[in-house]
Design a protein around this motif. Sequence first.
Motif, PDB file in Angstrom:
ATOM      1  N   GLY A  75       0.894  -1.204   0.016  1.00 25.27           N
ATOM      2  CA  GLY A  75       0.077  -0.098   0.058  1.00 25.27           C
ATOM      3  C   GLY A  75       0.748   1.172   0.062  1.00 25.27           C
ATOM      4  N   SER A  76       2.082   1.095  -0.138  1.00 27.45           N
ATOM      5  CA  SER A  76       2.956   2.280  -0.305  1.00 27.45           C
ATOM      6  C   SER A  76       2.772   3.136  -1.610  1.00 27.45           C
ATOM      7  N   GLY A  77       3.249   4.484  -1.436  1.00 27.44           N
ATOM      8  CA  GLY A  77       3.277   5.341  -2.369  1.00 27.44           C
ATOM      9  C   GLY A  77       5.026   5.568  -2.451  1.00 27.44           C
ATOM     10  N   PHE A  78       5.527   6.349  -3.257  1.00 26.78           N
ATOM     11  CA  PHE A  78       6.884   6.476  -3.390  1.00 26.78           C
ATOM     12  C   PHE A  78       7.195   8.082  -3.434  1.00 26.78           C
ATOM     13  N   ASP A  79       8.660   8.142  -2.885  1.00 26.60           N
ATOM     14  CA  ASP A  79       9.194   9.360  -3.004  1.00 26.60           C
ATOM     15  C   ASP A  79      10.424   9.241  -3.944  1.00 26.60           C
ATOM     16  N   ASP A  98       0.983   8.185  -7.086  1.00 33.24           N
ATOM     17  CA  ASP A  98       1.350   7.876  -5.742  1.00 33.24           C
ATOM     18  C   ASP A  98       2.874   8.330  -5.641  1.00 33.24           C
ATOM     19  N   CYS A  99       3.265   9.283  -6.422  1.00 33.58           N
ATOM     20  CA  CYS A  99       4.676   9.572  -6.352  1.00 33.58           C
ATOM     21  C   CYS A  99       4.867  11.204  -5.846  1.00 33.58           C
ATOM     22  N   LEU A 100       5.760  11.283  -5.052  1.00 36.40           N
ATOM     23  CA  LEU A 100       6.185  12.735  -4.792  1.00 36.40           C
ATOM     24  C   LEU A 100       7.590  12.870  -5.602  1.00 36.40           C
ATOM     25  N   PHE A 101       7.860  13.941  -6.216  1.00 39.22           N
ATOM     26  CA  PHE A 101       9.205  14.148  -6.992  1.00 39.22           C
ATOM     27  C   PHE A 101       9.748  15.040  -6.372  1.00 39.22           C
ATOM     28  N   ALA A 102      11.052  14.569  -5.526  1.00 35.50           N
ATOM     29  CA  ALA A 102      11.996  15.573  -4.865  1.00 35.50           C
ATOM     30  C   ALA A 102      13.110  15.707  -5.592  1.00 35.50           C
ATOM     31  N   ARG A 117       3.213  11.771 -17.119  1.00 37.54           N
ATOM     32  CA  ARG A 117       2.822  10.541 -16.539  1.00 37.54           C
ATOM     33  C   ARG A 117       1.649  10.751 -15.413  1.00 37.54           C
ATOM     34  N   GLY A 118       1.552  12.018 -14.962  1.00 35.82           N
ATOM     35  CA  GLY A 118       0.618  12.294 -14.133  1.00 35.82           C
ATOM     36  C   GLY A 118       1.108  12.078 -12.615  1.00 35.82           C
ATOM     37  N   ILE A 119       2.569  12.919 -12.108  1.00 32.81           N
ATOM     38  CA  ILE A 119       3.041  12.637 -11.054  1.00 32.81           C
ATOM     39  C   ILE A 119       1.901  13.212 -10.258  1.00 32.81           C
ATOM     40  N   TYR A 120       2.001  12.777  -8.756  1.00 33.70           N
ATOM     41  CA  TYR A 120       0.960  13.341  -7.830  1.00 33.70           C
ATOM     42  C   TYR A 120       1.450  14.798  -7.617  1.00 33.70           C
ATOM     43  N   CYS A 121       2.830  15.086  -7.179  1.00 35.28           N
ATOM     44  CA  CYS A 121       3.423  16.320  -7.050  1.00 35.28           C
ATOM     45  C   CYS A 121       4.961  16.521  -7.038  1.00 35.28           C
ATOM     46  N   ARG A 132      10.265  26.947 -14.391  1.00 34.05           N
ATOM     47  CA  ARG A 132      10.748  25.922 -15.076  1.00 34.05           C
ATOM     48  C   ARG A 132       9.473  24.931 -15.357  1.00 34.05           C
ATOM     49  N   ILE A 133       8.945  24.464 -14.005  1.00 39.76           N
ATOM     50  CA  ILE A 133       7.801  23.677 -13.956  1.00 39.76           C
ATOM     51  C   ILE A 133       6.671  24.331 -14.560  1.00 39.76           C
ATOM     52  N   ASN A 134       6.376  25.481 -14.361  1.00 39.12           N
ATOM     53  CA  ASN A 134       5.350  26.479 -14.800  1.00 39.12           C
ATOM     54  C   ASN A 134       5.312  26.349 -16.458  1.00 39.12           C
ATOM     55  N   ARG A 135       6.406  26.617 -16.945  1.00 39.02           N
ATOM     56  CA  ARG A 135       6.802  26.989 -18.469  1.00 39.02           C
ATOM     57  C   ARG A 135       6.418  25.627 -19.083  1.00 39.02           C
ATOM     58  N   ILE A 136       6.997  24.545 -18.620  1.00 36.68           N
ATOM     59  CA  ILE A 136       6.745  23.038 -19.115  1.00 36.68           C
ATOM     60  C   ILE A 136       5.227  22.694 -18.836  1.00 36.68           C
ATOM     61  N   ALA A 137       4.430  22.910 -18.039  1.00 39.69           N
ATOM     62  CA  ALA A 137       3.132  22.636 -17.887  1.00 39.69           C
ATOM     63  C   ALA A 137       2.261  23.270 -18.888  1.00 39.69           C
ATOM     64  N   GLY A 138       2.748  24.785 -19.159  1.00 40.19           N
ATOM     65  CA  GLY A 138       2.169  25.378 -19.956  1.00 40.19           C
ATOM     66  C   GLY A 138       2.183  24.825 -21.228  1.00 40.19           C
ATOM     67  N   GLN A 139       3.222  24.388 -21.803  1.00 40.64           N
ATOM     68  CA  GLN A 139       3.629  23.847 -23.102  1.00 40.64           C
ATOM     69  C   GLN A 139       2.779  22.609 -23.364  1.00 40.64           C
ATOM     70  N   LEU A 140       2.737  21.918 -22.080  1.00 40.88           N
ATOM     71  CA  LEU A 140       1.767  20.465 -22.086  1.00 40.88           C
ATOM     72  C   LEU A 140       0.268  21.039 -22.188  1.00 40.88           C
ATOM     73  N   GLY A 141       0.112  22.181 -21.658  1.00 40.57           N
ATOM     74  CA  GLY A 141      -1.320  22.323 -21.709  1.00 40.57           C
ATOM     75  C   GLY A 141      -2.150  21.611 -20.345  1.00 40.57           C
ATOM     76  N   VAL A 142      -1.046  21.559 -19.246  1.00 43.61           N
ATOM     77  CA  VAL A 142      -1.583  21.012 -17.910  1.00 43.61           C
ATOM     78  C   VAL A 142      -1.233  22.046 -16.813  1.00 43.61           C
ATOM     79  N   THR A 143      -1.915  21.676 -15.682  1.00 41.00           N
ATOM     80  CA  THR A 143      -1.467  22.286 -14.411  1.00 41.00           C
ATOM     81  C   THR A 143      -0.671  21.393 -13.646  1.00 41.00           C
ATOM     82  N   ALA A 144       0.404  22.026 -13.037  1.00 40.64           N
ATOM     83  CA  ALA A 144       1.492  21.341 -12.374  1.00 40.64           C
ATOM     84  C   ALA A 144       0.955  21.332 -10.784  1.00 40.64           C
ATOM     85  N   PRO A 145       0.862  20.146 -10.064  1.00 39.82           N
ATOM     86  CA  PRO A 145       0.902  20.174  -8.769  1.00 39.82           C
ATOM     87  C   PRO A 145       2.172  20.517  -7.989  1.00 39.82           C
ATOM     88  N   VAL A 146       2.306  21.245  -7.052  1.00 34.60           N
ATOM     89  CA  VAL A 146       3.505  21.770  -6.707  1.00 34.60           C
ATOM     90  C   VAL A 146       3.377  21.921  -5.066  1.00 34.60           C
TER      91      VAL A 146
END
Length: 432
Positions: A75-79, A98-102, A117-121, A132-146
């Motif tokens: 039942g674990s997620g991942f860091d 289920d992943c946090l990206f540090a 891939r739909g990272i959690y955060c 940088r995350i904002n720019r790439i999310a914009g290019q992909l047309g998505v909102t990035a969770p941070v």
Amino acid sequence: MHDFHYVGQELYCEDRSISSLAAEFGTPLYVYSQQTFTRHYQALDQAMAGVDHAVSYSVKSNSNLAVLRLLRDLGSGFDIVSEGELQRVIAAGGSPSDCLFAGVGKTANEIEFALKRGIYCFNVESEPELDRINRIAGQLGVTAPVAVRVNPNVEAKTHAKITTGTYENKFGIAFEEVEAVYQRAGALEHLKPIGIQMHIGSQLTQVEPFEKAVRKVAPLIEKLAQQYPFEFFSIGGGLGIIYQPALESGASEWWESEKARDLLTPQRYAESLAPLLKPLGLRIFLEPGRFIAGNAGVLVTRVEYVKQTGDKNFVIVDAAMNDLIRPAFYEAYHEIVPIHAKSEGITSSDVVGPVCESGDAFCQDRPLPAMQEGDYLGLMSAGAYSMVMASNYNSRGFPAEVLVNGSQAEVVRARQPLEQLLQGERVPSWMT
Ligand SMILES: *Cc1c(COP(=O)(O)O)cnc(C)c1O
């Protein structure tokens, strides 16, 4: 570490004799106990039962596919800290959601991959990273969770190389600047601040630094949670383990032993922190690595030579700093035990590897029974930050890894064939 215990004179991992595993699969050999990973995961998970929480296992501590699959099934997620680790989680059947990206240095490619891939955060460690995350999310047309990694500037009281929560370290955003950074994140079109994170260090053996850090950041979190759609507070990993003695008599876990009387145990951790965390009303993420994996492995090595020089007794083994760098890198202590118990001829010994570095030593002047060529030794508590740090220095292949589950044992990573070491290398055209 009661999954590693003597039956008669033979050291066993669960129901398998380690000598027979070494004879079958060769050395150096990492041997892991599935039961230990499982119980240690569950002990922490259960200790925190009173708080809405989730465990995000720190992949970097032991990233073998089998270990990740086991933790997913528990039942674990991942860091994670790299695209490579995210690829591993996916290969093990885990979900990016289920992943946090540090990590302080996420590349554009890594951010793009994780977003697709739909990272959690993303746990963000600087303002340029937000941009940088904002720019790439914009290019992909998505909102990035941070989330912002807050550096609370508390002393973790651990080894300098594994302290991360003071302003001497490269990690996180200084406590005083965090609010402004959220304002910036909130104003960026393609970002959504959904939480906050901290991680103050590793191998902490007291709860006070955690408590101090949580007390310090809690009011800030309460304030920020009113302004942003916060879902979680991740308090990082860092719970320490016992490296000595690695072998307990009796059936108790180390945290139930006398030795743990003054140490950080899952119960003490939960008792101290839960009352501070619960009122926040957020999901609490835990990011343990060492606590789950550290005691779950042993590095088995064969004695090649015994050499007496002056008043030194060198036991030269077939494992080296390239297989297990912790003693050389952190001056870390690993208990070293004979796989076939002996008690005669106790001599103060240095157990050393064959690599051409004076630092290639696993211990110095440690009392050990008389060893002979062909005997096996076990370097205990080598489940975390061990195989994952292996290198090919001295053109030595990576050791094999075996997972034991009761009386079952299977190779979960084959010994690296030497031919592989040359793959990708070539002599340039002007020399041929
Ligand atoms: C390394 C790391 C962890 C795990 O640390 P342990 O001491 O193994 O529990 C957790 N979170 C982050 C961000 C890390 O870098």
